[in-house]
Design a protein around this motif. Structure first.
Motif, PDB file in Angstrom:
ATOM      1  N   LYS A  77     -31.647  25.000 -46.467  1.00  7.14           N
ATOM      2  CA  LYS A  77     -31.288  26.159 -45.612  1.00  7.14           C
ATOM      3  C   LYS A  77     -32.588  27.022 -45.113  1.00  7.14           C
ATOM      4  O   LYS A  77     -32.987  27.565 -44.423  1.00  7.14           O
ATOM      5  CB  LYS A  77     -30.406  27.020 -46.341  1.00  7.14           C
ATOM      6  CG  LYS A  77     -28.820  26.328 -46.098  1.00  7.14           C
ATOM      7  CD  LYS A  77     -27.990  27.182 -47.240  1.00  7.14           C
ATOM      8  CE  LYS A  77     -26.667  26.574 -47.139  1.00  7.14           C
ATOM      9  NZ  LYS A  77     -25.574  27.254 -48.107  1.00  7.14           N
ATOM     10  N   THR A  78     -33.687  26.955 -46.392  1.00  7.59           N
ATOM     11  CA  THR A  78     -34.785  27.828 -46.255  1.00  7.59           C
ATOM     12  C   THR A  78     -35.652  27.275 -45.407  1.00  7.59           C
ATOM     13  O   THR A  78     -36.258  27.787 -44.430  1.00  7.59           O
ATOM     14  CB  THR A  78     -35.403  27.969 -47.496  1.00  7.59           C
ATOM     15  OG1 THR A  78     -34.461  28.488 -48.582  1.00  7.59           O
ATOM     16  CG2 THR A  78     -36.651  28.703 -47.519  1.00  7.59           C
ATOM     17  N   CYS A 137     -35.126  27.846 -41.298  1.00  4.21           N
ATOM     18  CA  CYS A 137     -35.512  29.248 -41.026  1.00  4.21           C
ATOM     19  C   CYS A 137     -36.926  29.272 -40.635  1.00  4.21           C
ATOM     20  O   CYS A 137     -37.224  30.142 -39.940  1.00  4.21           O
ATOM     21  CB  CYS A 137     -35.509  30.499 -42.030  1.00  4.21           C
ATOM     22  SG  CYS A 137     -33.593  30.600 -42.639  1.00  4.21           S
TER      23      CYS A 137
END
Length: 80
Positions: A17-18, A21
């Motif tokens: 998820k990180t 980004c």
């Protein structure tokens, strides 16, 4: 003979998820995240930025090529 069917169940990890980004390839985004965790951000950002540039010294190469062409044509003196 039929092929066996497989069910793939996967979950996105917090690292994934990180990484999503950061607008870089997964390899470079993981390097950035790891650098942040290990306090090596300055070094890794410099490395990643140099790796993501297609041609680092393009402008100098173009200037040298133009200089060589002018030198061949006799429009530039050999003494600088």
């Amino acid at each position: 003979m039929p092929l066996p069917s497989y069910t793939v169940c996967s979950k996105i990890t917090s690292l994934g998820k990180t990484m999503s980004c950061i607008p870089l390839s997964p390899r470079y985004s993981k390097m950035i995240i790891t650098a942040y965790q290990t306090d090596l951000m300055n070094y890794i950002v410099a490395i990643v930025s140099s790796l993501t540039i297609r041609e680092l010294f393009t402008f100098n190469r173009i200037e040298n090529d133009i200089y060589d062409l002018r030198k061949k044509c006799g429009t530039v003196s050999t003494i600088l």
